[in-house]
Structure formats: C-alpha cells, structure tokens
Design a protein around this motif. Structure first.
Motif, PDB file in Angstrom:
ATOM      1  N   GLY A   1      10.284  10.387  -0.047  1.00  0.00           N
ATOM      2  CA  GLY A   1       9.680  10.500   1.285  1.00  0.00           C
ATOM      3  C   GLY A   1      10.514  11.362   2.220  1.00  0.00           C
ATOM      4  N   GLY A   2       9.912  11.748   3.304  1.00  0.00           N
ATOM      5  CA  GLY A   2      10.619  12.571   4.265  1.00  0.00           C
ATOM      6  C   GLY A   2       9.673  13.044   5.345  1.00  0.00           C
ATOM      7  N   THR A   3      10.136  14.035   6.079  1.00  0.00           N
ATOM      8  CA  THR A   3       9.308  14.603   7.144  1.00  0.00           C
ATOM      9  C   THR A   3       8.829  15.985   6.715  1.00  0.00           C
ATOM     10  OG1 THR A   3      11.310  15.435   8.181  1.00  0.00           O
ATOM     11  CG2 THR A   3      10.470  13.341   8.992  1.00  0.00           C
ATOM     12  N   ASP A   4       7.894  16.547   7.467  1.00  0.00           N
ATOM     13  CA  ASP A   4       7.302  17.852   7.130  1.00  0.00           C
ATOM     14  C   ASP A   4       6.780  17.861   5.697  1.00  0.00           C
ATOM     15  OD1 ASP A   4       7.821  18.892   9.655  1.00  0.00           O
ATOM     16  OD2 ASP A   4       9.815  19.588   9.070  1.00  0.00           O
ATOM     17  N   VAL A   5       6.048  16.823   5.356  1.00  0.00           N
ATOM     18  CA  VAL A   5       5.532  16.661   3.989  1.00  0.00           C
ATOM     19  C   VAL A   5       4.360  17.610   3.750  1.00  0.00           C
ATOM     20  CG1 VAL A   5       4.491  15.038   2.360  1.00  0.00           C
ATOM     21  CG2 VAL A   5       6.210  14.238   3.983  1.00  0.00           C
TER      22      VAL A   5
ATOM     23  N   PHE B   1      -2.635  18.291   2.251  1.00  0.00           N
ATOM     24  CA  PHE B   1      -2.168  17.614   3.456  1.00  0.00           C
ATOM     25  C   PHE B   1      -0.891  18.315   3.910  1.00  0.00           C
ATOM     26  CE2 PHE B   1       0.521  14.588   5.649  1.00  0.00           C
ATOM     27  CZ  PHE B   1      -0.350  13.910   6.484  1.00  0.00           C
ATOM     28  N   TYR B   2      -0.881  18.823   5.133  1.00  0.00           N
ATOM     29  CA  TYR B   2       0.332  19.373   5.743  1.00  0.00           C
ATOM     30  C   TYR B   2       0.129  19.448   7.250  1.00  0.00           C
ATOM     31  CZ  TYR B   2      -2.379  23.664   4.843  1.00  0.00           C
ATOM     32  OH  TYR B   2      -3.383  24.604   4.746  1.00  0.00           O
ATOM     33  N   HIS B   3       1.220  19.737   7.981  1.00  0.00           N
ATOM     34  CA  HIS B   3       1.201  19.662   9.456  1.00  0.00           C
ATOM     35  C   HIS B   3       0.706  18.290   9.906  1.00  0.00           C
ATOM     36  CE1 HIS B   3       2.264  23.790   9.447  1.00  0.00           C
ATOM     37  NE2 HIS B   3       1.060  24.255   9.168  1.00  0.00           N
ATOM     38  N   ASN B   4       1.042  17.259   9.118  1.00  0.00           N
ATOM     39  CA  ASN B   4       0.705  15.870   9.406  1.00  0.00           C
ATOM     40  C   ASN B   4      -0.790  15.581   9.486  1.00  0.00           C
ATOM     41  OD1 ASN B   4       1.743  13.273   9.608  1.00  0.00           O
ATOM     42  ND2 ASN B   4       1.566  13.266  11.830  1.00  0.00           N
TER      43      ASN B   4
ATOM     44  N   VAL C   1       9.067  18.508   0.509  1.00  0.00           N
ATOM     45  CA  VAL C   1       9.740  18.044   1.719  1.00  0.00           C
ATOM     46  C   VAL C   1      10.983  18.908   1.879  1.00  0.00           C
ATOM     47  CG1 VAL C   1       8.903  15.645   1.737  1.00  0.00           C
ATOM     48  CG2 VAL C   1      10.907  16.234   0.393  1.00  0.00           C
ATOM     49  N   ILE C   2      11.696  18.734   2.964  1.00  0.00           N
ATOM     50  CA  ILE C   2      12.874  19.570   3.222  1.00  0.00           C
ATOM     51  C   ILE C   2      13.871  19.510   2.058  1.00  0.00           C
ATOM     52  CG2 ILE C   2      14.896  19.795   4.733  1.00  0.00           C
ATOM     53  CD1 ILE C   2      12.896  18.991   7.040  1.00  0.00           C
ATOM     54  N   ARG C   3      13.980  18.330   1.428  1.00  0.00           N
ATOM     55  CA  ARG C   3      14.952  18.168   0.329  1.00  0.00           C
ATOM     56  C   ARG C   3      14.543  18.854  -0.967  1.00  0.00           C
ATOM     57  NH1 ARG C   3      15.911  11.939   1.565  1.00  0.00           N
ATOM     58  NH2 ARG C   3      13.667  12.126   1.568  1.00  0.00           N
ATOM     59  N   GLY C   4      13.287  19.255  -1.090  1.00  0.00           N
ATOM     60  CA  GLY C   4      12.887  19.933  -2.319  1.00  0.00           C
ATOM     61  C   GLY C   4      11.440  19.671  -2.696  1.00  0.00           C
TER      62      GLY C   4
END
Length: 121
Positions: free
Chosen positions: A27-31, A48-51, A99-102
């Motif tokens: 999980g994370g933000t900017d999914v 799904f993007y930009h929430n 997500v930001i992490r990958g």
C-alpha cells in the motif's frame, strides 16, 4: 523496482455471477492500478489513478461490470470485482500496480464455468 509474481493465480467463476480477481501490493499513496485482459489483446478492463476510477479507455463489454474496493486501495488491495461474468471473460488478466516505492505485476487466470446446477436428482 519491479517485482514479478512467480506463478499465475487461478480463479474459477460461474456464468452470470460475481467474481473477485485478487491482487495485492504494498500500500501507499499516489496509487496507480491497471487491470488488463491479456489473452484478448491487452483490453483495458479497469484503471484507477489520481485517487479515482478512470474508465475512459475501458472496453465496452466491461462497462458497468467492474469495481475496485476503493476504501481498501491504500491498504494494498487492488482486487477487481467483476459482475455478470460472461464466457468471453475467461482468460489471463494482468494487475499492474504502481506506488512511489515501485511497480508490481500479477497475473490471474480466470476460468468460467457454466450455470450451477441446483436441482436435486
């Protein structure tokens, strides 16, 4: 970093019923979530993007039949709910999450069975 899943996940669904194609990620933000039907020539099933849900490129035959569990996306649940399953839905699906992490990609093989026989012989 790209993390491929080792094996496809098998899901069996019944014609005209609802079905969940599982997909999880860190999980994370900017999914960003993209569901693609690979066997049919990379058809856009759900994005799904930009929430929010992005359905402008969704293939017509999936219209009004797909949904995500929006309240669970931030916790890493990108599973797709497909309603009114059709025989044409059978095949291989790709769940791409970012997500930001990958990024992560997982593949689900959807098998569609005929109507359940509820009569007692």
């Amino acid at each position: 970093m790209f993390v491929p899943d080792v094996a496809d996940f098998e899901v069996s669904c019944v014609v005209m019923e609802s079905c969940i194609l599982p997909c999880s990620f860190q999980g994370g933000t900017d999914v960003v979530i993209h569901w693609i039907q690979v066997t049919a020539g990379d058809l856009h099933v759900h994005s799904f993007y930009h929430n929010k849900h992005q359905l402008a490129h969704q293939v017509q035959r999936f219209r009004d039949r797909t949904s995500l569990f929006k309240d669970q996306i931030s916790r890493g649940n990108a599973s797709l709910q497909l309603t009114g399953v059709k025989v044409q839905d059978q095949g291989r699906y790709k769940c791409h999450t970012s997500v930001i992490r990958g990024n992560k990609e997982s593949f689900i093989n959807l098998k569609v069975d005929g109507m359940r026989n509820t009569q007692i012989h």
